[in-house]
Design an enzyme around this catalytic site. Sequence first.
Site, mmCIF file in Angstrom:
data_model
loop_
_atom_site.group_PDB
_atom_site.id
_atom_site.type_symbol
_atom_site.label_atom_id
_atom_site.label_comp_id
_atom_site.label_asym_id
_atom_site.label_seq_id
_atom_site.Cartn_x
_atom_site.Cartn_y
_atom_site.Cartn_z
ATOM 1 N N TYR A 174 -3.323 -50.309 7.118
ATOM 2 C CA TYR A 174 -4.445 -50.092 6.189
ATOM 3 C C TYR A 174 -5.475 -51.198 6.306
ATOM 4 C CZ TYR A 174 -1.905 -53.752 3.827
ATOM 5 O OH TYR A 174 -1.288 -54.955 3.569
ATOM 6 N N GLY A 175 -5.215 -52.206 7.143
ATOM 7 C CA GLY A 175 -6.084 -53.390 7.174
ATOM 8 C C GLY A 175 -6.539 -53.738 8.579
ATOM 9 N N THR A 176 -6.325 -54.997 8.929
ATOM 10 C CA THR A 176 -6.867 -55.520 10.195
ATOM 11 C C THR A 176 -6.196 -54.933 11.427
ATOM 12 O OG1 THR A 176 -5.337 -57.392 10.187
ATOM 13 C CG2 THR A 176 -7.474 -57.724 9.110
ATOM 14 N N LEU A 177 -5.034 -54.263 11.251
ATOM 15 C CA LEU A 177 -4.343 -53.660 12.407
ATOM 16 C C LEU A 177 -4.866 -52.258 12.727
ATOM 17 C CD1 LEU A 177 -0.613 -54.670 11.699
ATOM 18 C CD2 LEU A 177 -2.109 -55.614 13.470
ATOM 19 N N GLU A 196 2.813 -60.879 10.898
ATOM 20 C CA GLU A 196 2.676 -60.664 9.451
ATOM 21 C C GLU A 196 3.645 -61.540 8.649
ATOM 22 O OE1 GLU A 196 0.116 -59.322 8.685
ATOM 23 O OE2 GLU A 196 -0.378 -57.661 10.000
HETATM 24 N N1 PCA Z 1 -2.500 -56.136 8.662
HETATM 25 C C1 PCA Z 1 -1.617 -55.103 8.236
HETATM 26 C C2 PCA Z 1 -1.301 -55.502 6.842
HETATM 27 C C3 PCA Z 1 -2.517 -56.170 6.375
HETATM 28 C C4 PCA Z 1 -3.240 -56.534 7.597
HETATM 29 O O1 PCA Z 1 -4.327 -57.026 7.695
HETATM 30 C C5 PCA Z 1 -2.315 -53.774 8.287
HETATM 31 O O2 PCA Z 1 -3.413 -53.660 8.846
HETATM 32 O O3 PCA Z 1 -1.767 -52.799 7.749
#
Ligand code: PCA
Length: 145
Positions: free
Chosen positions: A6-9, A79
Site C-alpha cells: 500500500y506504500g513505497t513498495l 521492513e
Molecule cells: N512499504 C510497505 C509497507 C509500507 C511501505 O512503505 C508497502 O509498500 O506496503
Amino acid sequence: MRIFVYGTLKEGFPNAYLNLGQRVPGLFRTVQRFPFYVVRLPLENRAPWLIHQPGLGHHVIGQVFEVDEANLEAIDRFEEVGQPTGYTRVPVMLQALADPVTQVQAFAYMKQPQQLTADIPREGPFEEYTAELAAGYWIEQPTAQ
Ligand code: PCA
C-alpha cells in the site's frame, strides 16, 4: 506467497525496486478498515504506516504481488520485521476493486498501534498512498547486517 503493498513498495513508488514480485493486475482494497498514515521519523520522511487497528480509518487501496521466498525474506529485512521498530507482516483479506465479490488473502506490512506514539507527526488517515503523498519521501539507508 502473496503480499498486499500500500506504500513505497507499490509499482511506481520509491521502493518498488525491492519488490521483485509478479503483480496481480488491478487494485485491491482491505475488507476491514485500517488507519493509514504518512508519518515523519528521524531517519525516514513521509513513511507510509498502516496501523494494525481494524475498524478505524479506511478500506485501504493497494496492489497485490506474488513473491518468492527469497524476495519475501529480503523485503522482511527491509521492513525490519521482528525488530521493535519494524513492521509486522499480517494476513489481510482483500477484494479486487473490479470484482468486489471475490476475496483474496495476502500479507501486509503493518505497524502496531503502540508504535504510533503521540509525538510522531502524521498526515492522514488516508484511503490510498498517492504520488502526492510520496513526494518528499526519503530514508536514511540502514547499513547491511
Ligand atoms: N512499504 C510497505 C509497507 C509500507 C511501505 O512503505 C508497502 O509498500 O506496503
